[in-house]
Design a protein around this motif. Structure first.
Motif, PDB file in Angstrom:
ATOM      1  N   PRO A 252       0.802  -1.229   0.000  1.00  0.00           N
ATOM      2  CA  PRO A 252       0.000   0.000   0.000  1.00  0.00           C
ATOM      3  C   PRO A 252       0.836   1.281   0.000  1.00  0.00           C
ATOM      4  O   PRO A 252       0.453   2.261  -0.628  1.00  0.00           O
ATOM      5  N   SER A 253       1.969   1.279   0.655  1.00  0.00           N
ATOM      6  CA  SER A 253       2.806   2.486   0.681  1.00  0.00           C
ATOM      7  C   SER A 253       3.324   2.841  -0.711  1.00  0.00           C
ATOM      8  O   SER A 253       3.529   4.005  -1.022  1.00  0.00           O
ATOM      9  N   LYS A 254       3.515   1.848  -1.552  1.00  0.00           N
ATOM     10  CA  LYS A 254       3.975   2.103  -2.926  1.00  0.00           C
ATOM     11  C   LYS A 254       2.819   2.515  -3.833  1.00  0.00           C
ATOM     12  O   LYS A 254       3.003   3.290  -4.759  1.00  0.00           O
ATOM     13  N   ILE A 255       1.647   1.972  -3.575  1.00  0.00           N
ATOM     14  CA  ILE A 255       0.490   2.252  -4.422  1.00  0.00           C
ATOM     15  C   ILE A 255       0.202   3.749  -4.471  1.00  0.00           C
ATOM     16  O   ILE A 255      -0.150   4.297  -5.511  1.00  0.00           O
ATOM     17  N   ARG A 256       0.374   4.413  -3.357  1.00  0.00           N
ATOM     18  CA  ARG A 256       0.060   5.853  -3.276  1.00  0.00           C
ATOM     19  C   ARG A 256       0.904   6.687  -4.235  1.00  0.00           C
ATOM     20  O   ARG A 256       0.479   7.755  -4.658  1.00  0.00           O
ATOM     21  N   VAL A 257       2.098   6.226  -4.575  1.00  0.00           N
ATOM     22  CA  VAL A 257       2.981   7.029  -5.431  1.00  0.00           C
ATOM     23  C   VAL A 257       3.030   6.516  -6.865  1.00  0.00           C
ATOM     24  O   VAL A 257       3.802   7.026  -7.673  1.00  0.00           O
ATOM     25  N   LEU A 258       2.219   5.524  -7.180  1.00  0.00           N
ATOM     26  CA  LEU A 258       2.197   4.964  -8.532  1.00  0.00           C
ATOM     27  C   LEU A 258       0.894   5.320  -9.236  1.00  0.00           C
ATOM     28  O   LEU A 258      -0.177   5.254  -8.642  1.00  0.00           O
ATOM     29  N   GLY A 259       1.009   5.654 -10.507  1.00  0.00           N
ATOM     30  CA  GLY A 259      -0.186   5.845 -11.324  1.00  0.00           C
ATOM     31  C   GLY A 259      -0.790   4.495 -11.674  1.00  0.00           C
ATOM     32  O   GLY A 259      -0.167   3.443 -11.512  1.00  0.00           O
ATOM     33  N   ARG A 260      -2.006   4.512 -12.151  1.00  0.00           N
ATOM     34  CA  ARG A 260      -2.717   3.272 -12.487  1.00  0.00           C
ATOM     35  C   ARG A 260      -1.984   2.467 -13.562  1.00  0.00           C
ATOM     36  O   ARG A 260      -1.916   1.240 -13.495  1.00  0.00           O
ATOM     37  N   SER A 261      -1.417   3.145 -14.550  1.00  0.00           N
ATOM     38  CA  SER A 261      -0.687   2.435 -15.608  1.00  0.00           C
ATOM     39  C   SER A 261       0.514   1.693 -15.047  1.00  0.00           C
ATOM     40  O   SER A 261       0.774   0.545 -15.425  1.00  0.00           O
ATOM     41  N   SER A 262       1.244   2.329 -14.153  1.00  0.00           N
ATOM     42  CA  SER A 262       2.396   1.672 -13.523  1.00  0.00           C
ATOM     43  C   SER A 262       1.948   0.493 -12.677  1.00  0.00           C
ATOM     44  O   SER A 262       2.592  -0.562 -12.689  1.00  0.00           O
ATOM     45  N   GLN A 263       0.864   0.657 -11.948  1.00  0.00           N
ATOM     46  CA  GLN A 263       0.360  -0.440 -11.121  1.00  0.00           C
ATOM     47  C   GLN A 263       0.057  -1.664 -11.982  1.00  0.00           C
ATOM     48  O   GLN A 263       0.470  -2.786 -11.659  1.00  0.00           O
ATOM     49  N   MET A 264      -0.637  -1.436 -13.084  1.00  0.00           N
ATOM     50  CA  MET A 264      -1.018  -2.553 -13.953  1.00  0.00           C
ATOM     51  C   MET A 264       0.207  -3.169 -14.636  1.00  0.00           C
ATOM     52  O   MET A 264       0.292  -4.397 -14.774  1.00  0.00           O
ATOM     53  N   ALA A 265       1.145  -2.341 -15.044  1.00  0.00           N
ATOM     54  CA  ALA A 265       2.359  -2.851 -15.690  1.00  0.00           C
ATOM     55  C   ALA A 265       3.202  -3.668 -14.710  1.00  0.00           C
ATOM     56  O   ALA A 265       3.757  -4.710 -15.082  1.00  0.00           O
ATOM     57  N   ILE A 266       3.289  -3.218 -13.473  1.00  0.00           N
ATOM     58  CA  ILE A 266       4.042  -3.952 -12.454  1.00  0.00           C
ATOM     59  C   ILE A 266       3.411  -5.313 -12.205  1.00  0.00           C
ATOM     60  O   ILE A 266       4.100  -6.348 -12.198  1.00  0.00           O
ATOM     61  N   VAL A 267       2.112  -5.331 -12.025  1.00  0.00           N
ATOM     62  CA  VAL A 267       1.427  -6.593 -11.751  1.00  0.00           C
ATOM     63  C   VAL A 267       1.528  -7.535 -12.953  1.00  0.00           C
ATOM     64  O   VAL A 267       1.788  -8.735 -12.788  1.00  0.00           O
ATOM     65  N   ALA A 268       1.362  -7.005 -14.160  1.00  0.00           N
ATOM     66  CA  ALA A 268       1.489  -7.842 -15.361  1.00  0.00           C
ATOM     67  C   ALA A 268       2.884  -8.449 -15.450  1.00  0.00           C
ATOM     68  O   ALA A 268       3.038  -9.634 -15.786  1.00  0.00           O
TER      69      ALA A 268
END
Length: 102
Positions: free
Chosen positions: A11-27
């Motif tokens: 969660p601490s990282k999610i706050r500083v990541l945009g949605r595109s980065s979140q999805m790219a990281i998980v993919a």
């Protein structure tokens, strides 16, 4: 539709990541998991990430634009997420790669 980044990213990282980065990281995480590839530290030193985009974190760009129109104060830290290389940089950082990100 049911994507929840908290299932994969702290969660601490999610706050500083945009949605595109979140999805790219998980993919990327899921691709490595599915492939059963295990990278050694020396391989991570030479590994990089390339993502073809000219928009970067477009959701962040839209938020900055909306805040600007409403004359709201814009957090300068959010501007670091706008460049088109930010998504590949965030994936690389999460995967502990030290190679080139473009």
């Amino acid at each position: 539709k049911d994507f929840n980044p908290k299932d994969f990213i702290r969660p601490s990282k999610i706050r500083v990541l945009g949605r595109s980065s979140q999805m790219a990281i998980v993919a990327s995480q899921l691709a490595f998991k599915d492939s059963l590839i295990k990278l050694e530290n020396k391989e991570r030193l030479r590994s990089g990430v390339c993502i073809g985009t000219t928009g970067g974190e477009i959701g962040v760009v839209e938020k900055v634009h909306d805040d600007f129109k409403k004359r709201k104060k814009i957090d300068k830290r959010i501007l670091l997420t706008i460049p088109s290389c930010s998504i590949s940089f965030n994936v690389s950082r999460e995967l502990k790669f030290n190679g080139i990100c473009i």
